[in-house]
Scaffold this motif. Structure first.
Motif, PDB file in Angstrom:
ATOM      1  N   LEU A  14       0.817  -1.205   0.000  1.00  0.00           N
ATOM      2  CA  LEU A  14       0.000   0.000   0.000  1.00  0.00           C
ATOM      3  C   LEU A  14       0.859   1.267   0.000  1.00  0.00           C
ATOM      4  CD1 LEU A  14      -3.361   0.601   1.503  1.00  0.00           C
ATOM      5  CD2 LEU A  14      -1.617   2.289   2.041  1.00  0.00           C
ATOM      6  N   HIS A  15       0.482   2.205  -0.836  1.00  0.00           N
ATOM      7  CA  HIS A  15       1.229   3.456  -0.945  1.00  0.00           C
ATOM      8  C   HIS A  15       0.310   4.569  -1.394  1.00  0.00           C
ATOM      9  CE1 HIS A  15       1.566   1.176  -4.685  1.00  0.00           C
ATOM     10  NE2 HIS A  15       1.552   2.338  -5.337  1.00  0.00           N
ATOM     11  N   ILE A  16       0.622   5.762  -0.974  1.00  0.00           N
ATOM     12  CA  ILE A  16      -0.133   6.958  -1.341  1.00  0.00           C
ATOM     13  C   ILE A  16       0.713   7.751  -2.323  1.00  0.00           C
ATOM     14  CG2 ILE A  16      -1.240   9.068  -0.498  1.00  0.00           C
ATOM     15  CD1 ILE A  16      -1.254   7.713   2.327  1.00  0.00           C
ATOM     16  N   HIS A  17       0.202   7.914  -3.539  1.00  0.00           N
ATOM     17  CA  HIS A  17       0.863   8.812  -4.490  1.00  0.00           C
ATOM     18  C   HIS A  17       0.580  10.255  -4.070  1.00  0.00           C
ATOM     19  CE1 HIS A  17       1.730   5.857  -7.780  1.00  0.00           C
ATOM     20  NE2 HIS A  17       0.725   5.218  -7.226  1.00  0.00           N
ATOM     21  N   ILE A  18       1.592  11.088  -4.099  1.00  0.00           N
ATOM     22  CA  ILE A  18       1.458  12.519  -3.822  1.00  0.00           C
ATOM     23  C   ILE A  18       1.888  13.249  -5.089  1.00  0.00           C
ATOM     24  CG2 ILE A  18       2.099  14.433  -2.309  1.00  0.00           C
ATOM     25  CD1 ILE A  18       3.160  12.270  -0.319  1.00  0.00           C
ATOM     26  N   LEU A  19       0.931  13.930  -5.709  1.00  0.00           N
ATOM     27  CA  LEU A  19       1.192  14.578  -6.998  1.00  0.00           C
ATOM     28  C   LEU A  19       0.948  16.072  -6.879  1.00  0.00           C
ATOM     29  CD1 LEU A  19      -0.916  11.850  -8.624  1.00  0.00           C
ATOM     30  CD2 LEU A  19       1.429  12.202  -9.382  1.00  0.00           C
ATOM     31  N   GLY A  20       1.841  16.864  -7.448  1.00  0.00           N
ATOM     32  CA  GLY A  20       1.633  18.308  -7.400  1.00  0.00           C
ATOM     33  C   GLY A  20       2.815  19.045  -7.995  1.00  0.00           C
ATOM     34  N   GLY A  21       2.974  20.275  -7.531  1.00  0.00           N
ATOM     35  CA  GLY A  21       4.046  21.119  -8.041  1.00  0.00           C
ATOM     36  C   GLY A  21       3.690  21.837  -9.323  1.00  0.00           C
ATOM     37  N   GLU A  22       2.470  21.605  -9.804  1.00  0.00           N
ATOM     38  CA  GLU A  22       1.991  22.233 -11.037  1.00  0.00           C
ATOM     39  C   GLU A  22       0.468  22.073 -11.061  1.00  0.00           C
ATOM     40  OE1 GLU A  22       3.223  20.104 -14.523  1.00  0.00           O
ATOM     41  OE2 GLU A  22       3.049  18.180 -13.510  1.00  0.00           O
ATOM     42  N   PRO A  23      -0.237  22.820 -11.908  1.00  0.00           N
ATOM     43  CA  PRO A  23      -1.679  22.619 -12.019  1.00  0.00           C
ATOM     44  C   PRO A  23      -1.983  21.195 -12.493  1.00  0.00           C
ATOM     45  CG  PRO A  23      -1.038  24.698 -13.014  1.00  0.00           C
ATOM     46  CD  PRO A  23       0.234  23.949 -12.727  1.00  0.00           C
ATOM     47  N   LEU A  24      -2.957  20.554 -11.870  1.00  0.00           N
ATOM     48  CA  LEU A  24      -3.317  19.167 -12.192  1.00  0.00           C
ATOM     49  C   LEU A  24      -4.699  19.142 -12.836  1.00  0.00           C
ATOM     50  CD1 LEU A  24      -2.244  17.500  -8.825  1.00  0.00           C
ATOM     51  CD2 LEU A  24      -0.917  17.592 -10.936  1.00  0.00           C
ATOM     52  N   LYS A  25      -4.794  18.436 -13.945  1.00  0.00           N
ATOM     53  CA  LYS A  25      -6.093  18.289 -14.609  1.00  0.00           C
ATOM     54  C   LYS A  25      -6.942  17.257 -13.870  1.00  0.00           C
ATOM     55  CE  LYS A  25      -4.721  19.608 -19.247  1.00  0.00           C
ATOM     56  NZ  LYS A  25      -4.190  19.130 -20.501  1.00  0.00           N
ATOM     57  N   TRP A  26      -8.254  17.447 -13.902  1.00  0.00           N
ATOM     58  CA  TRP A  26      -9.186  16.494 -13.280  1.00  0.00           C
ATOM     59  C   TRP A  26     -10.394  16.392 -14.186  1.00  0.00           C
ATOM     60  CZ3 TRP A  26      -8.911  13.035  -9.519  1.00  0.00           C
ATOM     61  CH2 TRP A  26     -10.101  12.503  -8.990  1.00  0.00           C
ATOM     62  N   GLU A  27     -10.302  15.522 -15.177  1.00  0.00           N
ATOM     63  CA  GLU A  27     -11.417  15.332 -16.109  1.00  0.00           C
ATOM     64  C   GLU A  27     -11.214  14.053 -16.881  1.00  0.00           C
ATOM     65  OE1 GLU A  27     -11.055  18.015 -19.687  1.00  0.00           O
ATOM     66  OE2 GLU A  27     -10.223  19.320 -18.161  1.00  0.00           O
TER      67      GLU A  27
END
Ligand code: AMP
Ligand code: ZN
Length: 111
Positions: free
Chosen positions: A98-111
């Motif tokens: 089990l692991h949690i991805h942490i994504l960021g540092g830039e605008p992230l699309k959600w669609e």
């Protein structure tokens, strides 16, 4: 757990770019980043999915979320970030720890 890449990272048997470690979790850079900042938060105990949670594991994950929130500004995630937990091969889980991805540092699309 034998042949688990994250257990090997936790044991120091293969290298990783660690950004945080305590007695319960480790956070390191994903080797194949899908965002400008892509980290993995991994509990040190080996289990695969949230179906295997128990009280102790729940407590660790709760503290892990708190730690991620506290560290976020120092990890380049201050403007907002996304947490993802892939569960099972159908959802794209490739590492059965089990692991949690942490994504960021830039605008992230959600669609
Ligand atoms: P998942 O597909 O949700 O199981 O995520 C597994 C993630 O682990 C992928 O994003 C991989 O790029 C990442 N990964 C696999 N091996 C390593 C490694 N040795 N060091 C860092 N990240 C890794
Ligand atoms: Zn493991």
């Amino acid at each position: 757990m034998e042949n688990c890449v994250f257990c090997k990272i936790i044991a120091g048997e293969i290298p990783s770019a660690k950004v945080y470690e305590d007695g319960e979790i480790v956070i390191f850079k994903d080797i194949n980043p899908l965002a400008k900042v892509h980290l993995l938060c991994v509990p040190k105990e080996h289990y695969k999915t949230v179906a295997e949670l128990n009280a102790a594991r729940e407590a660790v994950l709760g503290r892990a979320l708190k730690t991620i929130g506290t560290l976020a500004p120092t990890l380049g995630l201050g403007d907002g970030f996304r947490l993802v937990v892939n569960q099972g091969e159908t959802a794209g889980q490739t590492v059965p720890h089990l692991h949690i991805h942490i994504l960021g540092g830039e605008p992230l699309k959600w669609e």
